[in-house]
Write a protein that holds these residues in place. Structure first.
Motif, PDB file in Angstrom:
ATOM      1  N   UNK A  10     135.983  17.735  -5.186  1.00  0.00           N
ATOM      2  CA  UNK A  10     137.579  17.736  -5.429  1.00  0.00           C
ATOM      3  C   UNK A  10     137.615  18.999  -6.007  1.00  0.00           C
ATOM      4  N   UNK A  11     138.862  19.854  -5.375  1.00  0.00           N
ATOM      5  CA  UNK A  11     139.323  21.069  -6.102  1.00  0.00           C
ATOM      6  C   UNK A  11     140.764  21.015  -6.097  1.00  0.00           C
ATOM      7  N   UNK A  12     141.189  21.656  -7.226  1.00  0.00           N
ATOM      8  CA  UNK A  12     142.371  21.391  -7.439  1.00  0.00           C
ATOM      9  C   UNK A  12     143.052  23.049  -7.409  1.00  0.00           C
ATOM     10  N   UNK A  13     143.705  23.366  -6.358  1.00  0.00           N
ATOM     11  CA  UNK A  13     144.501  24.826  -6.599  1.00  0.00           C
ATOM     12  C   UNK A  13     145.552  24.619  -7.293  1.00  0.00           C
ATOM     13  N   UNK A  14     145.778  25.566  -8.339  1.00  0.00           N
ATOM     14  CA  UNK A  14     146.739  25.478  -9.382  1.00  0.00           C
ATOM     15  C   UNK A  14     146.978  26.854  -9.950  1.00  0.00           C
ATOM     16  N   UNK A  15     148.304  26.990 -10.640  1.00  0.00           N
ATOM     17  CA  UNK A  15     148.656  28.054 -11.581  1.00  0.00           C
ATOM     18  C   UNK A  15     148.935  27.293 -13.023  1.00  0.00           C
ATOM     19  N   UNK A  16     148.712  27.982 -13.803  1.00  0.00           N
ATOM     20  CA  UNK A  16     148.965  27.552 -15.158  1.00  0.00           C
ATOM     21  C   UNK A  16     150.274  27.029 -15.518  1.00  0.00           C
ATOM     22  N   UNK A  17     151.358  27.890 -14.971  1.00  0.00           N
ATOM     23  CA  UNK A  17     152.695  27.494 -15.476  1.00  0.00           C
ATOM     24  C   UNK A  17     153.440  26.355 -14.423  1.00  0.00           C
ATOM     25  N   UNK A  18     152.618  25.631 -13.724  1.00  0.00           N
ATOM     26  CA  UNK A  18     153.273  24.659 -12.719  1.00  0.00           C
ATOM     27  C   UNK A  18     153.533  23.526 -13.329  1.00  0.00           C
ATOM     28  N   UNK A  43     151.900  36.386  -9.290  1.00  0.00           N
ATOM     29  CA  UNK A  43     152.676  37.425  -9.740  1.00  0.00           C
ATOM     30  C   UNK A  43     152.865  38.439  -8.727  1.00  0.00           C
ATOM     31  N   UNK A  44     152.130  38.601  -7.577  1.00  0.00           N
ATOM     32  CA  UNK A  44     152.284  39.394  -6.276  1.00  0.00           C
ATOM     33  C   UNK A  44     152.163  38.469  -5.047  1.00  0.00           C
ATOM     34  N   UNK A  45     153.270  38.211  -4.367  1.00  0.00           N
ATOM     35  CA  UNK A  45     153.157  37.269  -3.324  1.00  0.00           C
ATOM     36  C   UNK A  45     152.347  37.831  -2.379  1.00  0.00           C
ATOM     37  N   UNK A  46     152.099  39.091  -2.033  1.00  0.00           N
ATOM     38  CA  UNK A  46     151.542  39.364  -1.021  1.00  0.00           C
ATOM     39  C   UNK A  46     149.915  39.427  -1.071  1.00  0.00           C
ATOM     40  N   UNK A  47     149.570  38.907  -2.498  1.00  0.00           N
ATOM     41  CA  UNK A  47     148.290  38.821  -2.965  1.00  0.00           C
ATOM     42  C   UNK A  47     147.686  37.107  -3.196  1.00  0.00           C
ATOM     43  N   UNK A  48     148.418  36.405  -2.353  1.00  0.00           N
ATOM     44  CA  UNK A  48     147.912  35.087  -2.484  1.00  0.00           C
ATOM     45  C   UNK A  48     146.565  34.703  -2.152  1.00  0.00           C
ATOM     46  N   UNK A  49     146.026  33.915  -2.721  1.00  0.00           N
ATOM     47  CA  UNK A  49     144.449  33.420  -2.534  1.00  0.00           C
ATOM     48  C   UNK A  49     144.437  33.067  -0.901  1.00  0.00           C
ATOM     49  N   UNK A  50     142.841  33.453  -0.607  1.00  0.00           N
ATOM     50  CA  UNK A  50     142.751  32.953   0.817  1.00  0.00           C
ATOM     51  C   UNK A  50     142.583  31.456   0.858  1.00  0.00           C
ATOM     52  N   UNK A  51     142.168  30.806  -0.142  1.00  0.00           N
ATOM     53  CA  UNK A  51     142.182  29.339  -0.348  1.00  0.00           C
ATOM     54  C   UNK A  51     143.596  28.778   0.069  1.00  0.00           C
ATOM     55  N   UNK A  52     144.518  29.192  -1.045  1.00  0.00           N
ATOM     56  CA  UNK A  52     145.773  28.740  -0.865  1.00  0.00           C
ATOM     57  C   UNK A  52     146.599  29.007   0.628  1.00  0.00           C
ATOM     58  N   UNK A  53     146.359  29.777   1.425  1.00  0.00           N
ATOM     59  CA  UNK A  53     146.713  30.189   2.568  1.00  0.00           C
ATOM     60  C   UNK A  53     146.003  29.379   3.611  1.00  0.00           C
ATOM     61  N   UNK A  54     144.827  29.283   3.353  1.00  0.00           N
ATOM     62  CA  UNK A  54     144.152  28.319   4.281  1.00  0.00           C
ATOM     63  C   UNK A  54     144.667  26.787   4.109  1.00  0.00           C
ATOM     64  N   UNK A  55     144.384  26.365   2.901  1.00  0.00           N
ATOM     65  CA  UNK A  55     145.050  24.919   2.650  1.00  0.00           C
ATOM     66  C   UNK A  55     146.505  24.681   2.676  1.00  0.00           C
ATOM     67  N   UNK A  57     149.242  26.988   4.248  1.00  0.00           N
ATOM     68  CA  UNK A  57     149.724  27.989   4.732  1.00  0.00           C
ATOM     69  C   UNK A  57     151.350  28.258   5.103  1.00  0.00           C
ATOM     70  N   UNK A  58     151.948  27.027   5.063  1.00  0.00           N
ATOM     71  CA  UNK A  58     153.633  26.939   5.432  1.00  0.00           C
ATOM     72  C   UNK A  58     154.230  27.229   4.028  1.00  0.00           C
ATOM     73  N   UNK A  59     153.808  26.420   3.176  1.00  0.00           N
ATOM     74  CA  UNK A  59     154.702  26.431   1.768  1.00  0.00           C
ATOM     75  C   UNK A  59     154.144  27.536   0.755  1.00  0.00           C
ATOM     76  N   UNK A  60     152.783  27.690   0.879  1.00  0.00           N
ATOM     77  CA  UNK A  60     152.074  28.578   0.012  1.00  0.00           C
ATOM     78  C   UNK A  60     152.337  28.205  -1.557  1.00  0.00           C
ATOM     79  N   UNK A  61     152.443  26.944  -1.853  1.00  0.00           N
ATOM     80  CA  UNK A  61     152.710  26.471  -3.219  1.00  0.00           C
ATOM     81  C   UNK A  61     151.465  25.644  -3.817  1.00  0.00           C
ATOM     82  N   UNK A  62     151.545  25.432  -5.015  1.00  0.00           N
ATOM     83  CA  UNK A  62     150.612  24.572  -5.776  1.00  0.00           C
ATOM     84  C   UNK A  62     151.239  23.401  -6.356  1.00  0.00           C
ATOM     85  N   UNK A  63     150.772  22.453  -6.834  1.00  0.00           N
ATOM     86  CA  UNK A  63     149.196  22.152  -6.793  1.00  0.00           C
ATOM     87  C   UNK A  63     148.866  21.906  -5.382  1.00  0.00           C
ATOM     88  N   UNK A  64     147.530  21.927  -5.070  1.00  0.00           N
ATOM     89  CA  UNK A  64     147.038  21.566  -3.606  1.00  0.00           C
ATOM     90  C   UNK A  64     145.491  20.826  -4.026  1.00  0.00           C
TER      91      UNK A  64
END
Length: 114
Positions: A10-18, A43-55, A57-64
């Motif tokens: 199990x992996x949890x894609x996250x950001x500390x402020x969510x 901080x930079x929407x153009x620099x999203x993680x490849x994992x986030x874009x993979x899992x 891709x539509x909403x590009x939000x966390x948690x996943x």
């Protein structure tokens, strides 16, 4: 990495402020599920993680939550998935009416605007 161990399953894609992340973390801990935190930079929407874009891709939000390479999106859906997958320490009541009321209140809190 963080979480409770190596989190191979199990992996949890996250950001500390969510704020939505916290309820997922609480339930993972309650159920004793080993997971890996995968921090996402926003901080930079153009620099999203490849994992986030993979899992997500539509909403590009966390948690996943990613389990065996399969993503589960949206915190309340993730909680239901966790509760249905790992039966120990249930988070929702077994009575259908009480379960519906718990979902109602969780949904109301999510929709409340300050």
């Amino acid at each position: 990495m963080g979480g409770q161990g190596n989190g191979k399953e199990v992996k949890l894609l996250r950001t500390w402020f969510s704020p939505y992340l916290h309820r997922v973390v609480w339930v993972l801990k309650l159920k004793g599920i080993d997971y890996e935190w995968v921090e996402q930079g926003f901080r930079d929407p153009k620099n999203r993680s490849q994992l986030l874009l993979k899992y997500n891709p539509v909403m590009k939000t966390v948690p996943v939550l990613v389990r065996h390479g399969r993503p589960v999106l949206e915190s309340l859906v993730i909680l239901e998935y966790i509760d249905e997958t790992w039966k120990n320490n249930p988070i929702l009541p077994t009575d259908p009416y009480e379960r519906a009321m718990a979902r109602f209140w969780a949904n109301l809190i999510d929709q409340k605007k300050d």
